[in-house]
Scaffold this active site. Sequence first.
Site, PDB file in Angstrom:
ATOM      1  N   GLY A 505      -3.887   1.563  -3.001  1.00 42.97           N
ATOM      2  CA  GLY A 505      -3.247   1.335  -1.710  1.00 42.97           C
ATOM      3  C   GLY A 505      -1.810   0.923  -1.874  1.00 42.97           C
ATOM      4  N   GLY A 507       0.596  -1.813  -0.041  1.00 42.83           N
ATOM      5  CA  GLY A 507       0.752  -2.857   0.966  1.00 42.83           C
ATOM      6  C   GLY A 507       2.196  -2.964   1.394  1.00 42.83           C
ATOM      7  N   GLY A 508       2.483  -3.914   2.256  1.00 45.37           N
ATOM      8  CA  GLY A 508       3.835  -4.098   2.721  1.00 45.37           C
ATOM      9  C   GLY A 508       4.792  -4.418   1.580  1.00 45.37           C
ATOM     10  N   GLY A 510       4.246  -3.677  -1.848  1.00 46.04           N
ATOM     11  CA  GLY A 510       4.127  -2.931  -3.087  1.00 46.04           C
ATOM     12  C   GLY A 510       2.732  -2.374  -3.261  1.00 46.04           C
ATOM     13  N   PRO A 511       2.524  -1.629  -4.348  1.00 49.30           N
ATOM     14  CA  PRO A 511       1.254  -0.961  -4.554  1.00 49.30           C
ATOM     15  C   PRO A 511       0.135  -1.929  -4.970  1.00 49.30           C
ATOM     16  CG  PRO A 511       2.704  -0.578  -6.406  1.00 49.30           C
ATOM     17  CD  PRO A 511       3.497  -1.339  -5.408  1.00 49.30           C
ATOM     18  N   VAL A 512      -1.089  -1.496  -4.719  1.00 51.75           N
ATOM     19  CA  VAL A 512      -2.253  -2.266  -5.123  1.00 51.75           C
ATOM     20  C   VAL A 512      -3.080  -1.397  -6.066  1.00 51.75           C
ATOM     21  CG1 VAL A 512      -4.293  -3.502  -4.333  1.00 51.75           C
ATOM     22  CG2 VAL A 512      -2.261  -3.430  -2.893  1.00 51.75           C
ATOM     23  N   ASP A 629       0.351 -13.572   9.995  1.00 52.54           N
ATOM     24  CA  ASP A 629       0.377 -12.112   9.941  1.00 52.54           C
ATOM     25  C   ASP A 629      -1.049 -11.561   9.990  1.00 52.54           C
ATOM     26  OD1 ASP A 629       1.516  -9.648   9.939  1.00 52.54           O
ATOM     27  OD2 ASP A 629       1.928  -9.582   7.788  1.00 52.54           O
TER      28      ASP A 629
END
Length: 820
Positions: A505, A507-508, A510-512, A629
């Site tokens: 994935g 995310g806001g 960076g990558p996961v 958030d």
Amino acid sequence: MKGFRFLLLCAVAYLLLSSVAAVDTLRHNQTLTDGETLVSSGNIFTLGFFTPGNSTYRYVGIWYANMSVQTVIWVANNQNPMNDRSGVLKIAEDGNLVIVNSTGVVWTSNVSNAGNDTSVQMLDTGNLVLSSSSNSQNYLWQSYDHIGNTFLPGMKQGFNLKTGQQWYIQSWESLNDPSPGDYTDKLENPEFPQLIIRKGDEKHYRIGPWNGVRFIYGGIPLTTGKIFSPTMYSDENEVYIVLKTSSESITARTFLNETGVLQQYYWNQQAGQWIDVLSMQQDVCKKYNLCGNNAVCGSTASSTCRCLKGFTPKVPQKWQMQDWSDGCVRQTVIDCEKEYAFMKLTNEVNLPDLLQYSVNNSMNLQDCQAMCLSNCSCSAFSSLQMIGQGSGCALWFGDLVDLRADTDDGVVLYLKLLPSEIDSGGGSNKKRRLVIAVTTSVVLAILVLVPLGWYSRRTARRDLRGGNMFTSQELGHEEELELPMYDLFTIKAITANFASSQKIGEGGFGPVYKAQLETGQEIAIKRLSKNSRQGLNEFKNEASLIAKLQHRNLVRLLGCCIQDEERMLIYEYLPNGSLDSYIFGQHSHLHARHGSLLDWKKRYDIILGIARGLLYLHRDSRLRIIHRDLKASNVLLDNELNPKISDFGMARTFNGEPVEDKTRRVVGTYGYMSPEYAIDGFFSIKSDVFSFGVLLLEIVSGKRNRGFCHPEHELSLLGHAWNLLNEGKELELVDPMTGKEYAKSEVSRCIQVGLLCVQRHPKDRPTMSAALSMLDSENIILPHPKEPGFYTERSLQEFFSANDAPSTCNEMTVTLLEPR
Ligand SMILES: *[C@@H]1O[C@H](CO)[C@@H](O)[C@H](O)[C@H]1NC(C)=O
Ligand SMILES: *[C@@H]1O[C@H](CO)[C@@H](O)[C@H](O)[C@H]1NC(C)=O
Ligand SMILES: *[C@@H]1O[C@H](CO)[C@@H](O)[C@H](O)[C@H]1NC(C)=O
Ligand SMILES: *[C@@H]1O[C@H](CO)[C@@H](O)[C@H](O)[C@H]1NC(C)=O
Ligand SMILES: *[C@@H]1O[C@H](CO)[C@@H](O)[C@H](O)[C@H]1NC(C)=O
Ligand SMILES: *[C@@H]1O[C@H](CO)[C@@H](O)[C@H](O)[C@H]1NC(C)=O
Ligand SMILES: *[C@@H]1O[C@H](CO)[C@@H](O)[C@H](O)[C@H]1NC(C)=O
Ligand SMILES: *[C@@H]1O[C@H](CO)[C@@H](O)[C@H](O)[C@H]1NC(C)=O
Ligand SMILES: *[C@@H]1O[C@H](CO)[C@@H](O)[C@H](O)[C@H]1NC(C)=O
């Protein structure tokens, strides 16, 4: 002819033997002789005859199947060994499992009225169970009820309060002799459970107590990628602890060895050996109450023991000779006529042993303090988080026993002292600073001798402690962040150098990536991109915050990695991804819509789960936290689709009331931000409540608040829902994917609570605890919600376009500077 007969006999015997060897069940007319085994269906455990170590005796026991070393976990006739191989295991006439030799019965399961249709089965869990064929689910007898020296995941340790039955671990006499040894490990004090290892009757070591959330270990180092997590269960009948492994594929055991050390192991298949993950008594405070009464073990570098503040060594000469057995006494003898006060020890000591104490599950901190002041012999108290019962209180009387330094469990102990004995605060701070200064220079002095790896880990840890984002005083600068640190090398190895195939994935920030630790545990690695908007502050913030949170509806942080430019957070891996892919369709680029998996009951459970997680953040966690958030993509789902709130990069702590703050940087996500926050930068727990309300309505409707459009009007999802409610048609809001099977009253109540949460004025919105009880209970009459904030979609868009926000990014966390 004779020879042929003999051959035939052999063949028949062989067939019989092999047919028995391949099965996991022994029935009424079958026997198991020495050399034969029962093997559990998944080839995990074997039951058979064996000889331990250098012994010459024969025993019947259970060991791991298919393992290069024989590791026995349970022994039947440990008190009555056989001296030859004539033993036979069978079901006796009375239905019991028995071992007999030519002389007679060696061992029996000894159940009365077992019946004549019993059989015994070796299960994959390591449990050997006797049941009657007519009722195979109800075990007449099980080896799990007779724990030996090995505690397996799934076993219970504790007691049945009704029958008095107790499950505990007992060491072997020696490696050659499995008969009961000197050491036991028992759960004690059912109302405030702690684990005590005793040698005979004498206390040898103590773990606990269980404060409602976890064991207060006291100084036991956290291990990287924890393998075991203890869970406590209690009801009116039973109180017990179960150890769970972080993944079912891990083979792990806890073991009380012959010298009373509790060890935890996992099996490394490649290496073909057991790896010792944790030996409990390996720190300086090896022994129970090592420093004597009213003294703390392991708190300073210069000496193993120190007296509690306000106390002094009872026999100073002996104390100087490092003989601490006499402990410490009060500098001034307690005088009941005098006024006393309390010194708050946060992250300093564990909780004292439960000798003279009392626990009350429904007493708050004030009552607790008043109670301790009113009783002359009371010497300390602490508040407790009791599962499902709110806060509780524990009081200690007389001497405080078995204290150990405890820097990161979040334990608070209030110590009763004369006001004059309590520093005004500056003193202890000064002292601490002095200690830090001294250790720093020591570190500098030996730097050249220290391996580089150690040093960089150390500095990384120190970096993390800065914590300048915290508004809470509990997280001062001295706060130690004891979070497992993973090194970059390992992370690169297990992610194949961040291969795109491992990426799950974006995310806001960076990558996961998904990866697997060598223990087999699956993890998610959030790698912050170098130019991400989450700065070092946010990173530290997130890491320190989540490390301290433990709740079933929050994702668990396992560790982090800070090296060179890299910053990574290592989380438990949740295979089902985030909630948005389940409730919204086309917007998701990662998953197809799984909405049909979520019937109403599941959606309702998810809503309640999120509410509980948020309530924990707002009220029940030690740090009170505003998430800031909350949105569908920040709610992850586990195997059973239980929700877990994630992404604490924007979170703020607050310190009790008042709970409103103003920030120059407005961060959050379109569609979930409350008006007072988006427009004026005011945030409070009520802004989280607003986001929760939006999320709730999204879950019910299957539609996003942001980007919501309706052919007949220009209202936002919130405005639309409010109008429907006013017209009594709120059920039209329900996502068709939910199916038709739902309780209408429950759905209505849910929608109404959602609308109460998104009301324009923060003071009108309920707290999370009120929202949760409104959701949970049919008996509460709900007020009618007032107009929601952001009634129309246009008002929302106008607001954001006025702030020059990119209107294309739909679901990105944004940072806006407050207009000034
Ligand atoms: C054992 O009992 C089962 C049924 O109870 C029967 O089918 C089987 O033939 C018996 N075996 C022997 C060797 O007697
Ligand atoms: C078994 O005996 C050998 C030789 O006497 C000894 O070296 C070994 O330590 C013993 N093993 C155990 C488990 O006692
Ligand atoms: C037995 O262990 C070997 C490795 O030692 C493994 O390859 C094999 O799959 C195991 N068999 C079973 C049935 O677990
Ligand atoms: C049978 O076992 C008992 C121990 O329970 C032992 O005393 C006895 O000698 C054994 N008999 C034979 C013939 O081995
Ligand atoms: C079986 O249990 C009874 C009590 O329930 C006890 O008196 C007896 O000694 C036990 N027998 C054996 C062989 O353990
Ligand atoms: C088992 O016990 C039941 C009732 O106690 C009896 O009816 C039945 O005949 C018994 N069966 C055998 C094989 O002994
Ligand atoms: C028990 O474990 C401890 C820690 O690993 C070890 O030092 C000790 O030797 C062990 N005792 C025995 C008898 O193996
Ligand atoms: C616990 O405290 C509450 C409130 O002070 C009190 O009413 C109750 O009696 C206490 N319970 C026990 C068991 O002492
Ligand atoms: C103080 O508490 C102890 C322990 O609960 C109790 O035995 C004692 O009676 C109390 N004393 C007073 C004065 O209440």
